[in-house]
Design a protein around this motif. Sequence first.
Motif, short mmCIF file in Angstrom:
data_model
loop_
_atom_site.label_atom_id
_atom_site.label_comp_id
_atom_site.label_asym_id
_atom_site.label_seq_id
_atom_site.Cartn_x
_atom_site.Cartn_y
_atom_site.Cartn_z
N SER A 96 1.10 8.97 13.20
CA SER A 96 -0.17 9.50 13.69
C SER A 96 -1.33 9.21 12.75
CB SER A 96 -0.06 11.01 13.92
OG SER A 96 0.12 11.68 12.68
N TYR A 97 -1.03 8.70 11.55
CA TYR A 97 -2.10 8.38 10.61
C TYR A 97 -2.92 7.20 11.14
CZ TYR A 97 0.03 11.33 6.98
OH TYR A 97 0.53 12.38 6.26
N ARG A 98 -4.20 7.25 10.92
CA ARG A 98 -5.10 6.20 11.35
C ARG A 98 -6.01 5.78 10.19
NH1 ARG A 98 -1.84 6.24 14.57
NH2 ARG A 98 -1.96 6.45 16.85
N GLY A 99 -6.60 4.62 10.34
CA GLY A 99 -7.55 4.15 9.34
C GLY A 99 -6.91 3.19 8.35
N PRO A 100 -7.75 2.52 7.56
CA PRO A 100 -7.24 1.51 6.62
C PRO A 100 -6.37 2.08 5.50
CG PRO A 100 -9.59 1.90 6.28
CD PRO A 100 -9.22 2.62 7.53
N SER A 101 -6.51 3.39 5.25
CA SER A 101 -5.75 3.99 4.15
C SER A 101 -4.46 4.66 4.63
CB SER A 101 -6.61 5.02 3.42
OG SER A 101 -6.93 6.10 4.28
N ARG A 102 -4.07 4.45 5.89
CA ARG A 102 -2.92 5.17 6.43
C ARG A 102 -1.64 4.91 5.66
NH1 ARG A 102 -0.52 2.47 11.87
NH2 ARG A 102 1.14 3.87 11.19
N HIS A 103 -1.42 3.66 5.23
CA HIS A 103 -0.18 3.32 4.53
C HIS A 103 -0.19 3.88 3.11
CE1 HIS A 103 0.64 0.81 7.97
NE2 HIS A 103 -0.52 0.21 7.80
N LEU A 104 -1.35 3.88 2.49
CA LEU A 104 -1.48 4.49 1.17
C LEU A 104 -1.23 6.00 1.27
CD1 LEU A 104 -2.32 3.73 -1.80
CD2 LEU A 104 -4.59 4.57 -1.19
N ARG A 105 -1.78 6.63 2.31
CA ARG A 105 -1.57 8.06 2.52
C ARG A 105 -0.10 8.38 2.81
NH1 ARG A 105 -4.87 9.71 7.41
NH2 ARG A 105 -3.87 11.74 6.97
N ALA A 106 0.54 7.54 3.58
CA ALA A 106 1.96 7.76 3.89
C ALA A 106 2.81 7.70 2.62
CB ALA A 106 2.44 6.73 4.91
N GLY A 107 2.55 6.70 1.78
CA GLY A 107 3.29 6.59 0.53
C GLY A 107 3.05 7.78 -0.39
N ALA A 108 1.78 8.22 -0.45
CA ALA A 108 1.45 9.37 -1.29
C ALA A 108 2.10 10.65 -0.76
CB ALA A 108 -0.06 9.53 -1.37
N HIS A 109 2.12 10.81 0.57
CA HIS A 109 2.73 12.00 1.16
C HIS A 109 4.22 12.04 0.85
CE1 HIS A 109 4.27 14.67 4.38
NE2 HIS A 109 3.09 15.28 4.26
N HIS A 110 4.89 10.92 1.02
CA HIS A 110 6.32 10.87 0.70
C HIS A 110 6.53 11.07 -0.80
CE1 HIS A 110 10.52 10.00 1.09
NE2 HIS A 110 10.44 9.00 0.24
N GLY A 111 5.67 10.50 -1.61
CA GLY A 111 5.77 10.68 -3.06
C GLY A 111 5.63 12.14 -3.46
N ALA A 114 0.83 -1.21 0.00
CA ALA A 114 0.00 0.00 0.00
C ALA A 114 0.86 1.26 0.00
CB ALA A 114 -0.94 0.00 1.21
N PHE A 115 1.94 1.25 0.79
CA PHE A 115 2.85 2.40 0.84
C PHE A 115 3.46 2.64 -0.54
CE2 PHE A 115 7.10 4.18 1.34
CZ PHE A 115 6.88 5.26 2.17
N THR A 116 3.93 1.58 -1.18
CA THR A 116 4.54 1.70 -2.50
C THR A 116 3.52 2.16 -3.53
OG1 THR A 116 6.08 -0.08 -1.92
CG2 THR A 116 5.87 0.49 -4.26
N ALA A 117 2.29 1.64 -3.43
CA ALA A 117 1.24 2.03 -4.37
C ALA A 117 0.93 3.52 -4.23
CB ALA A 117 -0.01 1.20 -4.13
#
Length: 275
Positions: free
Chosen positions: A159-174, A86-89
Amino acid sequence: MTRTTITVRHSARYSGPVLLTAAAAWAWVALRWGDMGWSRTMAGDLPAFTGMWMIMMAAMMLPATAPVASLYARTVPVHRTPRMIAFTAGYVLVWAAAGLPAYALAVGATHVATTHPATGTAAAAAVFAVNGVYQLTALKDFCLTKCRSPIGLLLRYASYRGPSRHLRAGAHHGAFCLGCCWSLMLLLTAFGVMNLWAMVGLAAIVTAEKRLPRGRLVARVVGLTSLALAIAVFWVPLLAPNLTASGMTEMGLRHLWWQVTPVSGPPFRHLSVSW
């Protein structure tokens, strides 16, 4: 020595999926390179271009991001593999979105190169100049710092929460990586969007900026070199083959197609080539 060996093994294990994805993307690009320049569908169709662009960005950007992914993986104690996917995606999707303006620039570059060669040289100089100036700005340095030292970002992602936290983290870093490297990707407009050797060179620059101890110095040297190219391209148009009349590179071939039109009725037909 034992501690160092263990650390390297852990880093390789955590960043392994990211590096495997990058390796698969490079393999796909290398195998398809001979077809990419001649495929009308790839060059002229937005969905096909976006898919190819996403693979290109995965190949070029993920190797430099692997250490960050490794650090992030250590913050995920359970179900690591799907969460790292999810992070990579999320990371790749940000660069996929950047494919929309890249497509518009690629089509515009082709039009300029095929209809206004003199304007193409000026456009190439502008592309080199934009990258050169941006490489020396505070915004570039800020985004590069976030990519080189992501500890603060990792604390934020915790601090991210929810099922999309890893997707959000990857997008933020991207998004930070996009802010750091967008002007380098702009150079593909001059070199050719599907130019394999330009991809290799730019990927090496991105990795050097983010991973070498003197990465900031590399960024400044690249900026000054790009400014020099902005001047030199008026005397050496081959420096920007995709924008000048010096050659038809991969995206330039999108204007080559075959038209079959009747002349005096069947079975006679006229075959013409249009640029």
